[in-house]
Each structure stands twice: as C-alpha cells, then as structure tokens.
Design an enzyme around this catalytic site. Sequence first.
Site: not given
Lengths: 226, 256, 279
Positions: C29, C268, C262, C237, C240
Amino acid sequence: MIRIEGVAKTFTLHNQGGAVIEVMRGAALRVAAGECVGLVGASGAGKSTLMRMIWGNYLAAAGRIMVGDVDVAQAAPRGIIALRRETLGYVSQFLRVVPRVPTVDVVAEPLLALGHDEEAARAQARAMLARLNIPQTLWALSPTTFSGGEQQRVNIARGFVHPFPALLLDEPTASLDAANREVVLGLIAAAKARGAAIVGIFHDEDARARVCDRLVDVTAFAPQAA
Amino acid sequence: MTPLLQVRDLGKSYGRHIGCADVSLDLWPGEVMGIVGESGSGKSTLLACMAGHVVPDRGQVIFDTRADGPRDTVSMSEPARRMLGRTDWAFVHQHARDGLRMGVSAGGNVGERLMAVGARHYGDIRATATDWLGRVEIDAGRIDDRPATFSGGMQQRLQIARNLVTGPRLVFMDEPTGGLDVSVQARLLDLLRGLVRRMGLSAVIVTHDLAVVRLLADRLMVMKDGRVVETGLTDQVLDDPQHGYTQLLVSSVLQV
Amino acid sequence: MSDYNFAYLDEQTKRMIRRAILKGLAVPGYQVPFASREMPMPYGWGTGGVQVTAACLVPEDRLKVIDQGADDTTNAVSIRKFFARTAGVATTAHTAEASVIQTRHRIPEVPLSEDQILVYQVPIPEPLRFLEPRETETRRMHALEDYGLMHVKLYEDIARHGAIATAYAYPVRVEGRYVMDPSPIPKFDNPKLSMAAIQLFGAGREQRIYALPPYCDVVSLDFDDFPFDPSKADAPCALCGATHTYLDEVITDDAGGRMFVCSDTDYCAGRQAAGEAAP
C-alpha cells in the site's frame, strides 16, 4: 480577615527619565470579620491606591497584605486569581465587561466562575438585580449602554451576588438616588452581619457614618509623614 | 496540582535574528494566559514553538498528558505530538481559512477531529457536529454548507467548534479576534469566555490587542525583541506596569 | 524486433522499476517513487502500467490486456500489440491462460491464481489528494497514519447524497496500515483485492508504484452505520444471464433502450460458449 503591615508603593516612570515617585510608606490596616473600615483622606492621598494594592491590582513595593491567609504582596498570580474568585470581592467605580453580554450574565459571572449551576446562578443574579431596582427590561441587555447609576448598581450586584468573606467597596453609593442608596447600605449591613470584612471608600459622609465601624486616614501613610 | 504546561528556557533563532529566547512559564489548569507585544516581538514564534508547529532550538515544552503525566513535547515523537494536536490540544488561527478546510462542509470540518481519533459512526459524528454548531451559535441548518459561504465571524466560530469538539484541555490562539469587526469580536470574546469556563480549558492567547487580553486573560506576559519583559496578573500588568516597555505599550493605547 | 531491447525499456530502467516493485510488495500500500520514463504513448493511456508490465515480462509470459473489462478496446489492443512487437510475448484474451494481466479500471471476474500478476494503470495514486493538495503534507499524513481526512471525504458523500456515493477508486486500508487508492476500479471489485495473485499499481505521470502481495488484508473504508456496499446494477447480464458480475450499461437506440452486459468480455464470452444464455 484583612491585615496590612508596612506597605509601601512607588511608581517608576521609565519613559520619563526613570523618575521614581514614592506614594506610600508604612501603611498598616486591620479589618476583622464583620467589620467595615472606611478609608479617608484628601483626594490623591492614596485611598484608591491602597485599595488597589489589596485587590492585587497594584504591586506593593514592600510590606505584607494578608487577606485571609494569602499575602497579596507576595502571592503568585494564580493565588490572587483564586483569592478573587472565592474570598475577595471588589466593587469598583468602573464597569469593565465584554460588550454585548446580557446584564444577568454579567452579574451571574462570579457564581459561574465558582462552578455554580448556570440556571441557579442566573436566578440569584436576577434576584440581586431586582433588589437593586434594575428594571427587568434591561436584564437581557448589555450594561455597556446603561446610565452611570445603573452601571454602578450592576457592579454592586456583581460584588454582592456571592457572599465574599472580604469586600472592597470603592464609592458604592456615589451616583445613586436615595432609594437605591438605602438598598446598597442594607446590603453592606447584611454583609457585615454575615461576617464579611469590608474596606470602603465613601465620599458620602452620611453613608460612611452609617456603615463604617472605624475610619482610617491614609494621609498618615504618605511618605513625607512617615 | 501540576501545571498543565511548563515551558522551560524556550528559544528559537532564525540565523542571527532571535525569534524568541529564554522563555519560561507555567500554565495551570483552567488558566488563560495572554501574550502581548508588537509585531516582531516573538509572540507568534513562541506560540508556534509551544504548539509544535515550529521546532525550537532550545528548551522544553512539558505538557501534563492524560496517560503519562508531564512529558516534554519537543522531544516527543512526531506521531505522539500530532496525536496531542488533535486530542488534548487545539490551535485557533487568526485567519479562519488557515484553520478550516474551505472545500469541506461545516459538519465535515467539525467532524474531522472526531474521525481522526477513530469515530466511525456517521450518525454520532453528525449529532456531535450539530451540537457544536449550536454551541458556537451557528444555525444547525448550515451544517452542510461550506465555510466559504459564511461570514468572517461565523468562520472563526466554526474554527473554534472544529477545534474544541474533541474536548481539548489546552487551546493555543493566535490573534483569534484579529480582522473581525468590533461587534463580532465582542460576541466571539463572550463565546470564548463561556467555553473556557464551562470546559475548564486552559488557553494561551497571542494578541496585540490589550482590550482582548483584559477581558479574556487571567495572566499576561509582555514580550519585546523575543524576550519576556514582564509577567503578572493581567489587570496588574496593565494598570501598574513595571517595565518601561510595558508602560509605553499601555500608554500608547487609544482610550475609548 | 532488434530495434528494441526486450519489452522496450532498457535493462537498467527495468532494474530500477523492479526495485520499486519489490519495495512496494514489502510495504503493502505504500507509494514508492520511481523515475518514470517517457513512453511512446500519452500520459493517461497507461504509461505507468506499461512500465511495470515491461519490468515484469519474461519471454515465456502470456499477456492479457483489458480496458474496463474488455480485451478489444483501443487502449487494450494497442498495449497488447506494443508488447507483442517489443517483447515478442504471446498474448491472450483468456484470463486463466494469462501469466501477466495489465488492466485499466477492472479486476477480471475469474479468480486469479498465485502464478499470475495483475498490473493496474493508475491515474492518481494519492487517495488523499482531493482533500490535501500538498504532496509534502500527504506524505507526512501517510507516515503518521493521519487518516481522519479520508473519512471526511466519505462523510461529505453521505451528507450530500445520503449514502457513500464514491462508486470507483473507493479507498481501502491495507494490512491495517496504509490507505490506498485501488485505481478507478468499481467498488464492486474492492472485495477481490485480497487475492492469490500479485497486484502491482503503476502511475506513470505521478511516478509512483505500489503493490499488494498475495492474500493481503484489504479493507474498504466505511462507517459503522453506513457499511461498505459493493453494489452493482440490479440486473442480469443480457448476454450470458450472469447475476454475480459487474455490468456495463449499453444504450442500444435513440429511444432510451438499453441493456446491461458483463463488463468482463472474456468471462461473458466463456459463459455463452458454455451454453449459458440470458433467460
């Protein structure tokens, strides 16, 4: 309660060639609890100077100024602050307050400084204002716009709202009408009755005669006389 | 009782120029100390050194911490000093813009110190912020407004709320009423007096305005050329000044 | 091919970047400064990510590049081509086949594995920047964990919008220490930041690299009474039928018609090939 011994006062004027002006020497005074002592002497003799030294407002050049068990002449600032909060009250001729603060809060302040409940303190302040005949319509206003007599009574209310064991009164009746003068003299008598030790300056001879147990002429403390 | 703050021989120079030198003082709980002097007298440098904004060259600033008792904040680690800076200490700047986040709402400004010390409940933070806006006499309806939309006096009161929200014990103030209208100053002075009394705060107030210290400060310190020339009870120093410089300072004030 | 050193950057530069990457991994970080090079693409097009990818690539790698989840957008295509030409590495659109994935603004839907590296393109690495413009001050704030300001930002969100309105680049606390900007990924992806793969973040213009080692503890900042919510569009979606993926809203005509699909095109397409279809 108040015991003053060998107190001297000088002013050094650094910006005027370092001139040293000696205004008082060998001042002595004793005030017992329940006693009122009036300071007398010609104008400029040092009545106010002595009173200001007891209050800690002027530094004493020598001597002891005992109020209770505090020596004002030697005490650290915070010792004097505590003394003024709890023990020593002062009614001066001048009202110095934060502008725009309501009169009732100005009067309640000594109680608030002692940590009293705010509403209880205001109630006491209102009672004191009523006693001193300050019209209720003025209580919520700042005293800075009041007449001289009204400001004087606000000052008195502040000085008497807490039962200080020792009190300094600088001309407490100076600009009052007869009725209010009676009220103030009554307050002083009551303070004496509860055991307050009082030092006062009264130009009002009749008032002086009524409340003072003894008079002390400060002319005796002038340097040339000592 | 222990002094809340003990300053010992504090000194700071800028090259050959003395910022402040040989300053020592004790500040007791509940006490308000005024520091006066003209521009360049070192009073602001002294305040910055005491508050940890400037690292002094010499001396100690000993604060009576809640956890460990008296500790020298000058030699303390920076994280510890910063933690003090957002918990037990507060600093009120002369210009509210220096002490506020102008792009953040009033509520966010007040809440920042709470969040900095771990407050994580939005509702509580907002309730505390609302309470504090009330205490400094800002309408609660302004909580989501940015300080840029506030008047100078309101900004200064917001700065005070933002500083006092974590219940500090010591407040440093640098000309807190400077730059405000006289009438606004009065309201602010009254507010400060009330907060000092109710919260039992100790404060160090730097100002060049003798009227302000007379009304706010218990004790007074007079500075000249970086050094303390006189200290004492505020009214005693003002009414019976002992040092030539103080006499000059007091006699130079316009009487109103 | 011989006109370029492997993966465009010279070896000294790659060493310098690798040192920054290792330091970043060692201090999760923390933003490590590095001497960002001029790259043959404008700032904002992934110069930071490209330098990190260049420093990571070896000839055996298989590279995938996605831009907002898609493999076939301009940015993704040009970066993929760039490395195919300058490093000669194999490329792929399939997440599971890639060893190095450079991404802009998404984390793939398929969970990544320990032998994969995910490289993020980062526009503004400093999460405190919008509240504190001074770099000297933000660095000190990180050093002293002085992070109250980060919650001020979230507070302002709730005060203004009634909820934390930050939907992307949602700040996180890494290993209980550094507050980090996860790059402008949707907050939907935030829970995936604790993963098996190595995650590297490169900011070219700002000259910073930071990193998350595998299985790192990453917590999204929030309030007790306004907890973090990795929300997404409330729809399946349209291609899909997936209900658990991050969706893009696609406007289909001028009459306000729209659909949700997606954002991860590879995922997808894989579902559609396996016979999944919209209900």
